[in-house]
Design a protein around this motif. Structure first.
Motif, PDB file in Angstrom:
ATOM      1  N   TYR A   1      -6.276   9.606  -3.462  1.00 10.29           N
ATOM      2  CA  TYR A   1      -7.058  10.381  -2.348  1.00 10.29           C
ATOM      3  C   TYR A   1      -8.158  11.201  -3.043  1.00 10.29           C
ATOM      4  CZ  TYR A   1      -3.126   9.197   0.896  1.00 10.29           C
ATOM      5  OH  TYR A   1      -2.252   8.496   1.475  1.00 10.29           O
ATOM      6  N   GLN A   8      -9.304   2.736  13.989  1.00 15.64           N
ATOM      7  CA  GLN A   8      -9.555   3.458  12.682  1.00 15.64           C
ATOM      8  C   GLN A   8     -11.039   3.424  12.547  1.00 15.64           C
ATOM      9  OE1 GLN A   8      -6.862   1.481  10.078  1.00 15.64           O
ATOM     10  NE2 GLN A   8      -5.164   2.768  10.311  1.00 15.64           N
ATOM     11  N   MET A  41       1.104  -1.191  -0.045  1.00 18.38           N
ATOM     12  CA  MET A  41      -0.079  -0.109   0.154  1.00 18.38           C
ATOM     13  C   MET A  41       0.891   1.347   0.031  1.00 18.38           C
ATOM     14  SD  MET A  41      -3.531   0.207   1.937  1.00 18.38           S
ATOM     15  CE  MET A  41      -4.572  -1.058   1.692  1.00 18.38           C
ATOM     16  N   THR A  42       0.585   2.252  -0.961  1.00 16.88           N
ATOM     17  CA  THR A  42       1.361   3.384  -0.913  1.00 16.88           C
ATOM     18  C   THR A  42       0.608   4.426  -0.272  1.00 16.88           C
ATOM     19  OG1 THR A  42       0.211   3.711  -3.167  1.00 16.88           O
ATOM     20  CG2 THR A  42       2.380   2.935  -3.248  1.00 16.88           C
ATOM     21  N   HIS A  43      -0.661   4.337  -0.260  1.00 15.72           N
ATOM     22  CA  HIS A  43      -1.499   5.496   0.618  1.00 15.72           C
ATOM     23  C   HIS A  43      -1.735   4.935   2.170  1.00 15.72           C
ATOM     24  CE1 HIS A  43      -2.254   5.812  -3.628  1.00 15.72           C
ATOM     25  NE2 HIS A  43      -2.712   7.149  -3.193  1.00 15.72           N
ATOM     26  N   SER A  44      -1.788   6.105   2.994  1.00 17.86           N
ATOM     27  CA  SER A  44      -2.317   5.833   4.346  1.00 17.86           C
ATOM     28  C   SER A  44      -3.446   5.843   4.715  1.00 17.86           C
ATOM     29  CB  SER A  44      -1.405   7.084   5.190  1.00 17.86           C
ATOM     30  OG  SER A  44      -1.985   7.116   6.320  1.00 17.86           O
ATOM     31  N   THR A  45      -3.956   4.689   5.599  1.00 16.43           N
ATOM     32  CA  THR A  45      -5.324   4.439   5.811  1.00 16.43           C
ATOM     33  C   THR A  45      -5.803   5.718   6.478  1.00 16.43           C
ATOM     34  OG1 THR A  45      -5.137   2.339   5.754  1.00 16.43           O
ATOM     35  CG2 THR A  45      -6.893   3.168   7.019  1.00 16.43           C
ATOM     36  N   ASP A  99      -6.468   0.623  -2.665  1.00 13.47           N
ATOM     37  CA  ASP A  99      -5.473   1.686  -2.759  1.00 13.47           C
ATOM     38  C   ASP A  99      -5.767   2.498  -4.036  1.00 13.47           C
ATOM     39  OD1 ASP A  99      -3.012   2.279  -1.599  1.00 13.47           O
ATOM     40  OD2 ASP A  99      -1.983   1.560  -3.319  1.00 13.47           O
ATOM     41  N   ALA A 100      -6.890   3.087  -3.866  1.00  6.53           N
ATOM     42  CA  ALA A 100      -7.360   4.233  -4.815  1.00  6.53           C
ATOM     43  C   ALA A 100      -6.575   5.523  -4.393  1.00  6.53           C
ATOM     44  CB  ALA A 100      -8.757   4.383  -4.830  1.00  6.53           C
ATOM     45  N   ILE A 146     -10.172   2.127   0.146  1.00  3.57           N
ATOM     46  CA  ILE A 146      -8.943   1.965   0.708  1.00  3.57           C
ATOM     47  C   ILE A 146      -8.222   0.681   0.454  1.00  3.57           C
ATOM     48  CG2 ILE A 146      -7.889   1.476   2.845  1.00  3.57           C
ATOM     49  CD1 ILE A 146      -9.956   3.484   4.294  1.00  3.57           C
ATOM     50  N   LEU A 199      -8.957  -2.182   7.842  1.00  7.98           N
ATOM     51  CA  LEU A 199      -9.146  -0.989   8.933  1.00  7.98           C
ATOM     52  C   LEU A 199      -8.787  -1.640  10.467  1.00  7.98           C
ATOM     53  CD1 LEU A 199     -10.574   0.641   6.663  1.00  7.98           C
ATOM     54  CD2 LEU A 199     -11.679   1.848   8.783  1.00  7.98           C
TER      55      LEU A 199
END
Lengths: 101, 240
Positions: free
Chosen positions: B73, B46, A1-5, B70-71, B67, B42
């Motif tokens: 922002y 969270q 994963m490159t993005h932060s939850t 991994d889409a 999420i 999650l």
């Protein structure tokens, strides 16, 4: 994963609450544009419908159980049952059906 | 009622009372949202924070599915906008419900409280809305919503798969209960819902067969905007 939850969640929180608050800060008059009013009127129902089917058939172990839960839920809601009972009925249908399937 | 407005304290406790059945329903549905959130990686904390400050079943559902994909922002903003656009309308309706003296700060707080159910009872408040009524309903229902999500995330790995499978449809049951009553009353809504079911199935099937790289969330956004716009053009509403 490159993005932060956490960043996903933060963006979700900010965006969702801005939508709720902006009209109360900005719009003091009624929206007159008929197309925008109509569009906004249909949006919630279309979104929920698009997200419900076929996803409900993929959420259960057996797709058939999910499909039957959908039909039963529609009938129950059509008969006038509210949010909570409709949810419970859908769950019970899946629970019972998956005993046999 | 208008001539004899209830005190803030009375309004708050009335909001607590009216909010209690909403809170119970929230817990059950949030529990099912928690299962889904767990599948989307999650953690319980969270889920709690996300649910406590967002309070939007469809919106959270949509974002959590992004999420796990991994889409980007930007698509989270788009998803939140599309799934929660109705709150824009609800808040707009609420602007007409306040007494003139209501401060901007209280109006903003009421706006943050808006969900389908809390909007429903707030707009049904006799006469002008006392913000403390909405705050009461918020105070009782929000912890249940957040705790339900957390419990769902924790239980998702503990409960047998049969139970998880059954509870997974609770959220959809709630969606059905929201879309069916207006479909029964209004043929245009009914047609839009039927078209949504059909096109959602068809497009998702075609996308999976042709192996186009489109996420489920993106398909939801595109379909919602397209179908709603067509419905608004073909069958504009007379009055809201």
């Amino acid at each position: 994963m490159t993005h932060s939850t956490w960043i996903y969640i933060l963006i979700m929180i900010i965006t969702t609450n801005l939508i709720r608050v902006i009209p109360l800060i900005l719009i003091r008059k009624e929206i007159r544009n008929r197309f925008i009013r109509s569009f906004l009127y249909y949006v919630p129902y279309v979104t929920l419908a698009v997200m419900t089917f076929p996803a409900i058939t993929e959420a259960t172990n057996s797709p058939l159980a999910g499909a039957v839960a959908l039909v039963t839920g529609i009938i129950a809601a059509w008969a006038g049952l509210s949010l909570f009972p409709v949810s419970v009925i859908c769950c019970v249908v899946v629970l019972i059906l998956e005993f046999f399937i | 009622m208008k001539n004899n407005p209830m005190t803030d304290k009375t309004a708050f406790s009335k909001g607590l009372t009216h909010g209690f059945p909403i809170a119970l329903g929230y817990f059950a549905v949030a529990f099912s949202l928690g299962f889904m959130a767990k599948k989307c990686t999650l953690t319980p904390i969270q889920g709690f924070i996300g649910s406590f400050f967002t309070r939007a079943s469809a919106g959270e559902y949509g974002v959590y599915s992004l999420i796990v994909q991994d889409a980007g922002y930007i698509s989270v903003i788009a998803m939140s906008l599309v799934t929660n656009l109705r709150y824009l309308l609800m808040s707009t309706a609420l602007t007409q419900k306040f007494s003139k003296g209501t401060s901007l700060f209280k109006r903003i707080l009421v706006g943050c409280c808006v969900t389908d159910e809390i909007f429903g009872i707030s707009i049904g408040f006799p006469g002008e809305l006392n913000p403390f009524y909405t705050f009461g309903a918020f105070a009782i229902s929000t912890p249940f919503w957040a705790l339900g999500t957390t419990c769902g995330i924790i239980a998702g790995s503990v409960l047998p798969s049969r139970a998880v499978s059954a509870l997974s449809v609770a959220l959809y049951g709630m969606f059905i209960a929201i879309i069916i009553p207006p479909s029964k009353q209004n043929r245009a809504v009914c047609a839009a819902v039927a078209a949504s079911f059909l096109l959602s199935w068809l497009i998702r099937y075609l996308v999976s067969v042709s192996q186009i790289d489109l996420s489920s969330g993106t398909i939801t956004i595109i379909l919602t905007i397209t179908i709603s716009a067509i419905a608004a053009l073909v069958k504009p509403i007379k009055d809201l």
